[in-house]
Write an enzyme that holds these catalytic residues in place. Structure first.
Site, PDB file in Angstrom:
ATOM      1  N   ARG A 157       0.801  -1.223   0.000  1.00 27.20           N
ATOM      2  CA  ARG A 157       0.000   0.000   0.000  1.00 27.20           C
ATOM      3  C   ARG A 157       0.828   1.265   0.000  1.00 27.20           C
ATOM      4  NH1 ARG A 157      -3.579  -2.320   4.627  1.00 27.20           N
ATOM      5  NH2 ARG A 157      -4.135  -4.210   3.536  1.00 27.20           N
ATOM      6  N   VAL A 158       2.087   1.196   0.431  1.00 22.98           N
ATOM      7  CA  VAL A 158       2.867   2.435   0.457  1.00 22.98           C
ATOM      8  C   VAL A 158       4.166   2.351  -0.332  1.00 22.98           C
ATOM      9  CG1 VAL A 158       1.960   3.303   2.616  1.00 22.98           C
ATOM     10  CG2 VAL A 158       3.934   1.808   2.660  1.00 22.98           C
TER      11      VAL A 158
END
Lengths: 184, 512
Positions: free
Chosen positions: B365-366
């Site tokens: 997600r990052v």
């Protein structure tokens, strides 16, 4: 915590507290305390007594007769307490109830129970001053000392009271000293 | 060797000077129950939550349940010779482990004591095993890449420094191998690695340590092990102890990679402790605070703000699933806590796709922000290509006549899968990964037979090392793709001279 069957340890404080409060209202705390001490010594002298009272194969009538013997010469409060514990099937909790009552009585009177371990027997004057010191330290009025003579402590005194240990014995000091010397 | 008497007595005098003759005052309780690594004690009225307590046999315990008239204690050590009626003493401290540079290169247990037989650890600093995670203002967003050295991860699910990326899969799907390879690839990356083995067989841990030592990775690694023969509390506290060791480096501006292998076993041991402490069981008999157990642990991994030195702690927790069931309690919990997951599939593993990463269900997600530009360019469409390949592959299993476009897509897909395969313990530097992915996405691999992709790859790397090292260097230093004309030219030059080994062996076979 999940509710489980109440153990004798759970119920003892309830009976102890009620007994103490009734005794207080009748101003008979000291008398009740003394009588409970008698009961305690009876129980200690006859370890089978509670076993029989709790046994399933002894008829209730026989148990009641036995109980009546114990109840003789006791004040109505204490004899009622014992009868009630028996009727409710909690006679096994009696020693714990007595312990609980004693704790409440002593807390109210400012009596501090302490166990004192020394290498030699203490003189009366020493006991007196030690008791005074312990009472001040733990915020009570007087201290009841139980003395233990243990030559292995070598010297000094070890006091156990109110879930605390104050250790000033020579043996502990030597242990700490050897730990400090070996730590390097 | 003899020591002079004067010196000796001077030394003793010095030590005696520091010795303080104090009355020792201890608060004590009495053990009323002991069994299964759990003790209950009456007294100890002022005991604090998580306080360290000492039993009369010298063992330590941790206060867990503070109830009206007793304290539930988990015993950290020998409990065979603790008896009912024994005394238990307050220490006034909470559980701490030694931390600092002295720990690096060592194998320790959950209490930070060495278990590698290499003598005592030179460390004078300790940290409490439980400590609050950095707050909002103490963090910054993740932007530096953590290169795992695995093509399939660095291109599809990139990980940034300070990220929490879950490695999840069935038993024997290569979860630990990914973790170990990631540690191996941190050599010279200014990274300190902590491998926390929770409930792993002692023999397995030994093997991992030997692997790390063989590749020179123990120079920057701490191994913390809580084996299955140790009491459950040790397994429970192990990841917190590892985090405490990592935090010391993180708060000093360093970069840390911590691997929890695996948190399913930690959850199981916490369940054991909780049930024995008579805390109410919830779903799958886990206690109510099992989510908090993991969330407070993983929240301690962070990228700190520049004001705090800009250190980071990247966490790679491992979770073992049963028959690929991601919807069990612990997997869903940890998936929701982490910043993405790498999902390993046993089907892929047995089909020979190793690492067996399922590109469809793996996400980060990052980490995308942390990818270098060159990698972003070459790997941008990789995930989509793979997904459409899998779809087409299933669809064309039965058909025979395919149009050219579909055929091309299938060819590219097969080569993509092949390129993403990687042997064990051979992490690749990022510039090399970019090269082979560039070759793939720009069609240089399309004429190469699928079986020869591996030899094409190694040949390509050798060729660039000797003929176009400057291009590799540009990628490594600037993080961007070099002049594409030059890159294309070098690729073409190599591809033209490439002799597929399977083709040659076929021709020799034909002539014979």
């Amino acid at each position: 915590m999940i509710p489980m069957a109440l153990t004798n340890r759970d119920v003892a404080p309830r009976y102890g507290r009620s007994t103490f409060e009734v005794a207080q209202s009748q101003q008979g705390e000291q008398q009740t305390f003394d009588e409970l001490a008698q009961v305690q010594s009876v129980l200690a002298d006859n370890p089978q007594l509670l076993q029989v009272l709790e046994a399933a194969n002894v008829s209730p009538e026989d148990k009641q007769k036995l109980l009546d013997n114990v109840k003789q010469a006791l004040s109505p409060l204490v004899s009622n307490l014992i009868q009630m514990l028996f009727d409710y099937g909690r006679i096994g909790a009696l020693p714990l109830v007595i312990t609980d009552y004693n704790a409440r009585f002593k807390a109210a009177q400012g009596i501090i129970d302490a166990t004192v371990t020394t290498a030699v027997t203490l003189s009366d004057a020493q006991v007196e001053s030690l008791g005074q010191a312990i009472a001040t330290r733990f915020g009570g009025k007087t201290a009841q000392l139980q003395q233990i003579v243990d030559p292995t402590v070598l010297g000094g005194v070890k006091i156990m009271s109110q879930n605390q240990i104050i250790d000033g014995t020579v043996s502990t000091k030597l242990k700490k000293l050897s730990a400090a010397l070996l730590a390097e | 060797m003899s020591m002079k008497t004067e010196e000796l007595s001077a030394l003793i005098k010095q030590q005696l000077a520091n010795y303080q003759d104090d009355l020792s005052v201890d608060e004590v309780g009495t053990v009323t129950y002991v069994g299964d690594g759990i003790a209950r004690a009456q007294g100890l009225e002022n005991a604090m939550a998580n306080e360290l307590l000492q039993f009369s046999n010298g063992s330590y315990g941790m206060a867990q349940n503070l109830e009206t008239d007793d304290v539930g204690i988990i015993i950290l050590g020998e409990f065979d010779n603790i008896r009912e009626g024994d005394q238990v003493k307050r220490t006034g401290r909470i559980m701490e482990v030694p931390v600092g540079d002295g720990m690096i290169g060592r194998v320790v247990n959950a209490l930070g004591q060495p278990v590698d037989g290499m003598g005592p650890i030179a460390s004078d600093k300790t940290r409490p095993i439980e400590s609050p995670a950095p707050g909002v203002m103490q963090r910054q967003s993740v932007f530096e890449p953590l290169q795992t050295g695995l093509k399939a991860i660095d291109s599809l699910v990139p990980i940034g420094r300070g990220q929490r990326e879950l490695i999840i899969g069935d038993r024997k799907t290569g979860k630990t191998s990914i973790a170990i390879d990631t540690i191996l690839n941190q050599k010279g990356q200014n990274m300190i690695c902590i491998y926390v083995a929770i409930g792993q067989k002692e023999s397995t841990v030994r093997t991992q340590v030997e692997t790390l030592r063989k590749y020179g990775a123990m120079d920057y690694t701490i191994v913390l092990t809580a084996g299955p023969s140790e009491p459950a509390p040790m397994l429970y506290i192990a990841p917190y102890a590892g985090s405490a060791m990592g935090e010391e480096f993180m708060y000093n501006g360093k970069h840390v990679l911590i691997i929890f292998d695996d948190l399913s076993k930690q959850a199981t041991s916490y369940r054991e402790i909780s049930l024995l402490l008579r805390r109410p069981p919830g779903r799958e008999a886990y206690p109510g605070d099992i989510f908090y157990t993991h969330s407070r642990l993983l929240e301690r991994s962070a990228k700190l703000s520049d004001a705090l030195g800009g250190g980071s702690m990247t966490a790679l927790p491992v979770i073992e699933t049963q028959a690929g069931d991601l919807s069990a309690y612990i997997p869903t919990n940890v998936i929701s806590i982490t910043d993405g997951q790498i999902f390993l599939q046993s089907d892929l593993f047995y089909a020979g796709t190793r690492p067996a990463i399922d590109a469809g269900s793996s996400v980060s997600r990052v980490g995308g922000d942390a990818q270098i530009k060159a990698m972003k360019k070459v790997a941008g469409t990789l995930r989509l290509d793979l997904a459409s390949f899998r779809e087409l592959e299933a669809f064309t299993q039965f058909g025979s006549d395919l149009d050219a476009a579909t055929q091309a897509k299938l060819n590219r897909g097969r080569r993509t899968v092949e390129v993403l395969k990687q042997p064990l313990h051979q992490p690749l530097p990022v510039e090399k990964q970019v090269l082979i992915l560039y070759a793939l996405t720009h069609g240089f691999l399309d004429p190469v037979p699928v079986d020869d992709i591996a030899s094409f790859e190694s040949g390509l790397f050798d060729y660039f090392d000797s003929n176009a090292a400057d291009l590799e260097k540009t990628i490594a230093t600037t993080g961007d793709l070099p002049d594409t004309d030059k890159l294309d030219a070098a690729m073409k030059a190599f591809a033209a001279g490439f002799q597929a080994p399977s083709a040659t062996s076929n021709t020799t076979a034909a002539t014979n």
